[in-house]
Motif scaffolding. Sequence first.
Motif, PDB file in Angstrom:
ATOM      1  N   LEU A  48       3.600   8.876   1.130  1.00 37.30           N
ATOM      2  CA  LEU A  48       3.041   7.549   1.413  1.00 37.30           C
ATOM      3  C   LEU A  48       1.844   7.280   0.518  1.00 37.30           C
ATOM      4  CD1 LEU A  48       2.937   7.944   5.289  1.00 37.30           C
ATOM      5  CD2 LEU A  48       4.750   6.866   3.965  1.00 37.30           C
ATOM      6  N   TYR A  49       1.126   8.365   0.203  1.00 34.42           N
ATOM      7  CA  TYR A  49      -0.082   8.284  -0.630  1.00 34.42           C
ATOM      8  C   TYR A  49      -0.177   9.577  -1.422  1.00 34.42           C
ATOM      9  CZ  TYR A  49      -1.322  10.609   3.688  1.00 34.42           C
ATOM     10  OH  TYR A  49      -1.302  11.430   4.784  1.00 34.42           O
TER      11      TYR A  49
ATOM     12  N   GLU B 110      11.565   1.790   7.098  1.00 30.56           N
ATOM     13  CA  GLU B 110      12.257   0.779   7.915  1.00 30.56           C
ATOM     14  C   GLU B 110      13.534   0.394   7.209  1.00 30.56           C
ATOM     15  OE1 GLU B 110      10.232  -2.446   9.996  1.00 30.56           O
ATOM     16  OE2 GLU B 110       8.429  -1.834   8.943  1.00 30.56           O
TER      17      GLU B 110
ATOM     18  N   TYR C 177       8.410  12.308   0.804  1.00 28.96           N
ATOM     19  CA  TYR C 177       7.842  11.363   1.781  1.00 28.96           C
ATOM     20  C   TYR C 177       6.356  11.185   1.457  1.00 28.96           C
ATOM     21  CZ  TYR C 177       7.597   8.860   6.223  1.00 28.96           C
ATOM     22  OH  TYR C 177       7.461   7.882   7.189  1.00 28.96           O
TER      23      TYR C 177
ATOM     24  N   SER D 155       8.622   6.591  15.258  1.00 28.96           N
ATOM     25  CA  SER D 155       7.739   5.795  14.406  1.00 28.96           C
ATOM     26  C   SER D 155       8.593   5.314  13.238  1.00 28.96           C
ATOM     27  CB  SER D 155       6.571   6.677  13.929  1.00 28.96           C
ATOM     28  OG  SER D 155       5.817   6.029  12.938  1.00 28.96           O
TER      29      SER D 155
ATOM     30  N   PRO E  66      -7.801   6.854   6.436  1.00 29.66           N
ATOM     31  CA  PRO E  66      -8.256   6.140   5.235  1.00 29.66           C
ATOM     32  C   PRO E  66      -7.066   5.629   4.433  1.00 29.66           C
ATOM     33  CG  PRO E  66      -8.414   8.525   4.925  1.00 29.66           C
ATOM     34  CD  PRO E  66      -8.019   8.303   6.359  1.00 29.66           C
ATOM     35  N   PHE E  67      -7.191   4.434   3.875  1.00 27.62           N
ATOM     36  CA  PHE E  67      -6.195   3.940   2.933  1.00 27.62           C
ATOM     37  C   PHE E  67      -6.413   4.672   1.605  1.00 27.62           C
ATOM     38  CE2 PHE E  67      -5.919   0.936  -0.724  1.00 27.62           C
ATOM     39  CZ  PHE E  67      -4.560   1.110  -0.943  1.00 27.62           C
ATOM     40  N   ILE E  68      -5.328   5.261   1.076  1.00 23.92           N
ATOM     41  CA  ILE E  68      -5.417   6.018  -0.182  1.00 23.92           C
ATOM     42  C   ILE E  68      -4.515   5.338  -1.215  1.00 23.92           C
ATOM     43  CG2 ILE E  68      -5.201   8.308  -1.243  1.00 23.92           C
ATOM     44  CD1 ILE E  68      -5.220   9.511   1.607  1.00 23.92           C
TER      45      ILE E  68
ATOM     46  N   GLY F 288       9.219   1.774  12.492  1.00 22.91           N
ATOM     47  CA  GLY F 288       9.097   0.351  12.200  1.00 22.91           C
ATOM     48  C   GLY F 288       9.626  -0.524  13.322  1.00 22.91           C
TER      49      GLY F 288
ATOM     50  N   TYR G 240       0.803  -1.227   0.000  1.00 19.93           N
ATOM     51  CA  TYR G 240       0.000   0.000   0.000  1.00 19.93           C
ATOM     52  C   TYR G 240       0.839   1.281   0.000  1.00 19.93           C
ATOM     53  CZ  TYR G 240       1.239  -1.056   4.852  1.00 19.93           C
ATOM     54  OH  TYR G 240       1.929  -1.398   5.984  1.00 19.93           O
ATOM     55  N   CYS G 241       2.135   1.167   0.288  1.00 17.50           N
ATOM     56  CA  CYS G 241       2.887   2.364   0.680  1.00 17.50           C
ATOM     57  C   CYS G 241       3.743   2.948  -0.441  1.00 17.50           C
ATOM     58  CB  CYS G 241       3.770   2.012   1.872  1.00 17.50           C
ATOM     59  SG  CYS G 241       4.655   3.441   2.526  1.00 17.50           S
TER      60      CYS G 241
ATOM     61  N   ILE H 279       3.634   2.339  16.255  1.00 14.87           N
ATOM     62  CA  ILE H 279       3.773   1.356  15.181  1.00 14.87           C
ATOM     63  C   ILE H 279       2.390   0.747  14.925  1.00 14.87           C
ATOM     64  CG2 ILE H 279       4.686  -0.393  16.834  1.00 14.87           C
ATOM     65  CD1 ILE H 279       6.319  -1.405  14.240  1.00 14.87           C
ATOM     66  N   ARG H 280       1.812   1.118  13.802  1.00 11.73           N
ATOM     67  CA  ARG H 280       0.467   0.636  13.504  1.00 11.73           C
ATOM     68  C   ARG H 280       0.507  -0.856  13.187  1.00 11.73           C
ATOM     69  NH1 ARG H 280      -2.382   4.933   9.374  1.00 11.73           N
ATOM     70  NH2 ARG H 280      -2.523   6.728  10.781  1.00 11.73           N
TER      71      ARG H 280
ATOM     72  N   MET I 298      -5.355   1.165   9.008  1.00 12.27           N
ATOM     73  CA  MET I 298      -5.926   1.915   7.886  1.00 12.27           C
ATOM     74  C   MET I 298      -7.356   1.433   7.670  1.00 12.27           C
ATOM     75  SD  MET I 298      -2.826   2.169   5.154  1.00 12.27           S
ATOM     76  CE  MET I 298      -1.996   0.685   5.661  1.00 12.27           C
TER      77      MET I 298
ATOM     78  N   ARG J 274       4.626  -7.781  14.932  1.00 13.83           N
ATOM     79  CA  ARG J 274       4.296  -6.404  15.347  1.00 13.83           C
ATOM     80  C   ARG J 274       3.575  -6.388  16.684  1.00 13.83           C
ATOM     81  NH1 ARG J 274       3.853  -1.384  11.264  1.00 13.83           N
ATOM     82  NH2 ARG J 274       5.950  -1.788  10.543  1.00 13.83           N
TER      83      ARG J 274
HETATM   84  N1  SAH Z   1       7.828   2.660   8.594  1.00 14.97           N
HETATM   85  C1  SAH Z   1       7.050   2.956   9.751  1.00 14.97           C
HETATM   86  C2  SAH Z   1       6.174   4.170   9.537  1.00 14.97           C
HETATM   87  C3  SAH Z   1       5.212   3.965   8.428  1.00 14.97           C
HETATM   88  S1  SAH Z   1       4.460   5.366   7.682  1.00 14.97           S
HETATM   89  C4  SAH Z   1       6.255   1.733  10.131  1.00 14.97           C
HETATM   90  O1  SAH Z   1       6.248   0.779   9.360  1.00 14.97           O
HETATM   91  O2  SAH Z   1       5.667   1.699  11.185  1.00 14.97           O
HETATM   92  C5  SAH Z   1       3.080   5.652   8.722  1.00 14.97           C
HETATM   93  C6  SAH Z   1       1.755   5.043   8.332  1.00 14.97           C
HETATM   94  O3  SAH Z   1       1.292   5.545   7.085  1.00 14.97           O
HETATM   95  C7  SAH Z   1       1.734   3.542   8.118  1.00 14.97           C
HETATM   96  O4  SAH Z   1       1.769   2.847   9.332  1.00 14.97           O
HETATM   97  C8  SAH Z   1       0.443   3.344   7.336  1.00 14.97           C
HETATM   98  O5  SAH Z   1      -0.645   3.036   8.183  1.00 14.97           O
HETATM   99  C9  SAH Z   1       0.216   4.720   6.668  1.00 14.97           C
HETATM  100  N2  SAH Z   1       0.193   4.595   5.194  1.00 14.97           N
HETATM  101  C10 SAH Z   1       1.123   4.071   4.377  1.00 14.97           C
HETATM  102  N3  SAH Z   1       0.688   4.048   3.104  1.00 14.97           N
HETATM  103  C11 SAH Z   1      -0.549   4.572   3.101  1.00 14.97           C
HETATM  104  C12 SAH Z   1      -1.548   4.794   2.089  1.00 14.97           C
HETATM  105  N4  SAH Z   1      -1.340   4.459   0.829  1.00 14.97           N
HETATM  106  N5  SAH Z   1      -2.713   5.368   2.465  1.00 14.97           N
HETATM  107  C13 SAH Z   1      -2.936   5.720   3.750  1.00 14.97           C
HETATM  108  N6  SAH Z   1      -2.060   5.507   4.746  1.00 14.97           N
HETATM  109  C14 SAH Z   1      -0.884   4.945   4.433  1.00 14.97           C
END
Ligand code: SAH
Length: 344
Positions: A299-300, A101, A297, A130, A223-225, A132, A60-61, A152-153, A193, A174
């Motif tokens: 992520l989405y 990470e 940076y 945060s 939300p997951f994006i 990893g 997803y990332c 750490i989610r 997410m 985890r």
């Molecule tokens: N590397 C660290 C931090 C991750 S980034 C770790 O693994 O814990 C922080 C958060 O961004 C992730 O835990 C994830 O829940 C969120 N994230 C990553 N990709 C995403 C996406 N496409 N949409 C929404 N949230 C996202």
Amino acid sequence: MKNIGEIVGNFNKIEELFFEQTTENIIQLANMVCSEIYGEKVFLRGLIEFSNQCNANCLYCGIRKENKNIPRYTMTNEEIFEVVKKGYESGLKTFVLQSGENNTTLSHRNLCNLTTEIKKHFSDIAITLSCGYFNKTQLKNLKDAGVDRYLIRFEVADEKIYTYLKNGEKLSKRIEMLYNLKELGFETGSGFMVGLPGETDLVLLQNLKLCYDLNLDMVGIGPFIPHPDTPLKNATLQPLEKTLKMVALLRILLPYSNIPATTAAGSIDILGREKMLSSGANVLMPNITPIKYKQNYVLYPNKICINENGFGCIKCLEKRVTAIKKEISFEIGTSKNFNRRIPK
Ligand code: SAH
């Protein structure tokens, strides 16, 4: 809704709310609970995304290892220190250092040295990491160096979906780390997410149950994006309402936890963060990463505030928070769940 006392902090009742109540009613209750415990205060955390180097390949990332479309960076300790200093001068009392990470460029030893240095100059702040996974010995070293909090989610509480999204990694790893964090005395945060592929109502409830079982001090959800440079680029973006319902349920389930209004919510709806703050969230995280780095940076897609200086963000957030009749607080903002768990 009667017998509020019976509902708050009771997982079985949360399950009933999930299936039997309207989102509007759930949000209304969550707001009452939040005001009761945190008043109208919104705590601030300065977010520093100090490295996008990552060895993981989470489907997803946007900063997954196999995405070759972004330049990689790691800020030096001196650069990070300067950002913390500026943040401190702006009144911030909590800093979240976030990264991908990567065990080679992000050694826990270096993070220990950095934390020691920061704490030597600014003793009245909280440092949250945060970054990893770390094992128990590494976490102990980080704690001894002065790290106060760790995020750490768990991303999703369903093992099959987790393993699929994280390329074979096990969810238990985890979860074990989260229990280690608690045992070592960290203020412990996790979350998930909303709207991931394969997610059902049952999975959403499993997510809530895991937050409850872990008795989390902080819970971040968003939300997951779908990101165009990832294998999940064709996934469907779910409406923000789904996340709002989950935030509200979380507030009722874990009334004393700190819950941020996340950037992801603000990225799919211009008022997304305000809506989260009006559904049970009580924390905002202005992104104070230097502009030249934060643009990488991602992520989405459509991530907000990446062309702006984060210190301007604090002013913007103050206006946004006032508009919903809440107030920014510059306190250190320790989780009341943590204070109850580990009394001073
Ligand atoms: N590397 C660290 C931090 C991750 S980034 C770790 O693994 O814990 C922080 C958060 O961004 C992730 O835990 C994830 O829940 C969120 N994230 C990553 N990709 C995403 C996406 N496409 N949409 C929404 N949230 C996202």
